[in-house]
Design a protein around this motif. Sequence first.
Motif, PDB file in Angstrom:
ATOM      1  N   SER A 108       0.829  -1.207   0.000  1.00 33.77           N
ATOM      2  CA  SER A 108       0.000   0.000   0.000  1.00 33.77           C
ATOM      3  C   SER A 108       0.859   1.251   0.000  1.00 33.77           C
ATOM      4  O   SER A 108       0.498   2.264  -0.597  1.00 33.77           O
ATOM      5  CB  SER A 108      -0.927  -0.006   1.220  1.00 33.77           C
ATOM      6  N   CYS A 109       1.973   1.208   0.724  1.00 35.60           N
ATOM      7  CA  CYS A 109       2.880   2.361   0.801  1.00 35.60           C
ATOM      8  C   CYS A 109       4.095   2.056  -0.069  1.00 35.60           C
ATOM      9  O   CYS A 109       5.082   1.455   0.399  1.00 35.60           O
ATOM     10  CB  CYS A 109       3.285   2.642   2.239  1.00 35.60           C
ATOM     11  N   THR A 111       5.516   4.490  -2.906  1.00 42.92           N
ATOM     12  CA  THR A 111       5.377   5.673  -3.757  1.00 42.92           C
ATOM     13  C   THR A 111       6.700   6.180  -4.296  1.00 42.92           C
ATOM     14  O   THR A 111       6.703   6.990  -5.219  1.00 42.92           O
ATOM     15  CB  THR A 111       4.713   6.809  -2.956  1.00 42.92           C
ATOM     16  N   THR A 112       7.820   5.719  -3.732  1.00 44.58           N
ATOM     17  CA  THR A 112       9.113   6.286  -4.143  1.00 44.58           C
ATOM     18  C   THR A 112      10.071   5.244  -4.659  1.00 44.58           C
ATOM     19  O   THR A 112      11.251   5.541  -4.856  1.00 44.58           O
ATOM     20  CB  THR A 112       9.763   7.007  -2.951  1.00 44.58           C
ATOM     21  N   CYS A 116       8.335   1.497   2.865  1.00 45.16           N
ATOM     22  CA  CYS A 116       8.361   2.230   4.134  1.00 45.16           C
ATOM     23  C   CYS A 116       9.087   1.377   5.178  1.00 45.16           C
ATOM     24  O   CYS A 116       8.798   0.189   5.335  1.00 45.16           O
ATOM     25  CB  CYS A 116       6.939   2.538   4.590  1.00 45.16           C
ATOM     26  N   SER A 127       8.773   5.673   1.106  1.00 40.84           N
ATOM     27  CA  SER A 127       7.349   5.565   0.792  1.00 40.84           C
ATOM     28  C   SER A 127       6.439   5.787   1.995  1.00 40.84           C
ATOM     29  O   SER A 127       5.210   5.733   1.856  1.00 40.84           O
ATOM     30  CB  SER A 127       7.066   4.179   0.190  1.00 40.84           C
ATOM     31  N   CYS A 131       1.670   8.276   3.111  1.00 36.81           N
ATOM     32  CA  CYS A 131       0.930   7.015   3.190  1.00 36.81           C
ATOM     33  C   CYS A 131       0.780   6.474   4.606  1.00 36.81           C
ATOM     34  O   CYS A 131      -0.319   6.156   5.041  1.00 36.81           O
ATOM     35  CB  CYS A 131       1.640   5.976   2.312  1.00 36.81           C
TER      36      CYS A 131
END
Length: 470
Positions: A108-109, A111-112, A116, A127, A131
């Motif tokens: 879910s997390c 993004t980068t 996370c 990330s 999030c």
Amino acid sequence: MDFKELQTFSSFQRPFRGGRRAKRYPKVLFIILFSFFSNIGFGQTTILTAPGASYNDSDGPTGPDIYSVDISCCSSVSFSFDYAFSLPWEGDGNMEYCDEISSSGQPSCFTTGSLCACDPSTPLAGSCNGCWDFLWAQFFLDGSNVGSELIGDSGTTNAEQVGTITSGPLCTNGATNASMEFVTQTWASEETASFFNIAIICWQAVPSVVTNDPICGSENLTLDGSACDNGDVVSWQWTNTGTGVINNPAGQNTFATGAQNGEMYTLTTTDINGCSDTETVSVVVNPGPTTVPGVTLTECDEGGGSATFDLTSANAAVSGGVGTVAWFTDLAGTIPAVPATSFSATNGTIVYAQVTFAGCSALEPVTLIVDPLITVNAGPDQSSCGNATVSLAATTTPVGTPILWTTPGDGTFGNPNSPITGYVPGLGDIAAGFVVLTITPTGGGSCVGPPDQLTITIGDPPTADAGGPY
């Protein structure tokens, strides 16, 4: 669902995932434990309560919100708070824990390009930014971390949407401050993290000691123990470093015989949680004051061989500057010498200084000396003619006191160190018509009187009259 409804949910104890984690208990269990401790007779005191806070859509970490309290009376403490999230954790569109896997099978997390790391000390790293939702609570004693709880870490479930966190009891080990710090993070308008009903509970078994020292030699040393709350103490224990014998080492209040000067006495208290604290005192055992022998007081004779003495002026000399001094006329110390500041006595009188220090007293004799007053009398004023020798017959008390004759004139003394002598006026004296002579006592001692003077009036010498013409 409002917070009142959320608080009716019970949570469960999470499996241990490393670190010093707090425990999560169902509220029913917490109530049972509290009731158990109260019923066995050992209390506890809630020393901090706070309503907490709620944070919605914070878009990054909040706080920290810090709650701090003095625990100098606490031998052990326990931390507690309730928490709630507005959404459950499992499933898409709810709160996102750090390594959550969505229904698509992807993180879910993410993004980068990096996952996370689930580290709340760097909540925006990789990330996590944008999030990760979490609540992070930390517990401190004197600034040192003694526990923490992270909700929203790996594997968080719906059962952790609401609950109660407790940490402790923890031994304070002499710490004087306890604090709780809260950080939350949410990223959507429907996401709220709340912490509330914050409490720090204290078992107040920190001891204090009162003794009757300083004491004298063989006197018993009383040992009185207490705690901030005696009801929180399950055991008392006295120990010492010297040869003193403690009558009842396990008693709250006891005494010791044969205590030594500088000996250390320690009281250890233990509370129901097995946490101990100590108080140590060093005791003073005084063998008695040290008096200074041979002290005398001297005053000048005021007439009739007596004088008035300020006995208190010898306080420092006879006591060495330590303790208090009282004055008596008898060796038993029962008849006060009054008034001590203006005590009338004759030469050779003995009085007694009672020196008291640390409850111990000693008597020391002090001899009163009456010195005779040294005085001089130059005699009556005289008259003379020209440079005729003027006979001087001064008197001294006592007889034989050394003296010195002086004058501002220009005449000469037969013997300036003898009270009985002669003075021959000089030309300046004769021209002035008078001269003043001063006799001064030069003998040592503290009772030397002032100089005395006489004036010689000088007339013209007689002249011979040859009579009438021849």
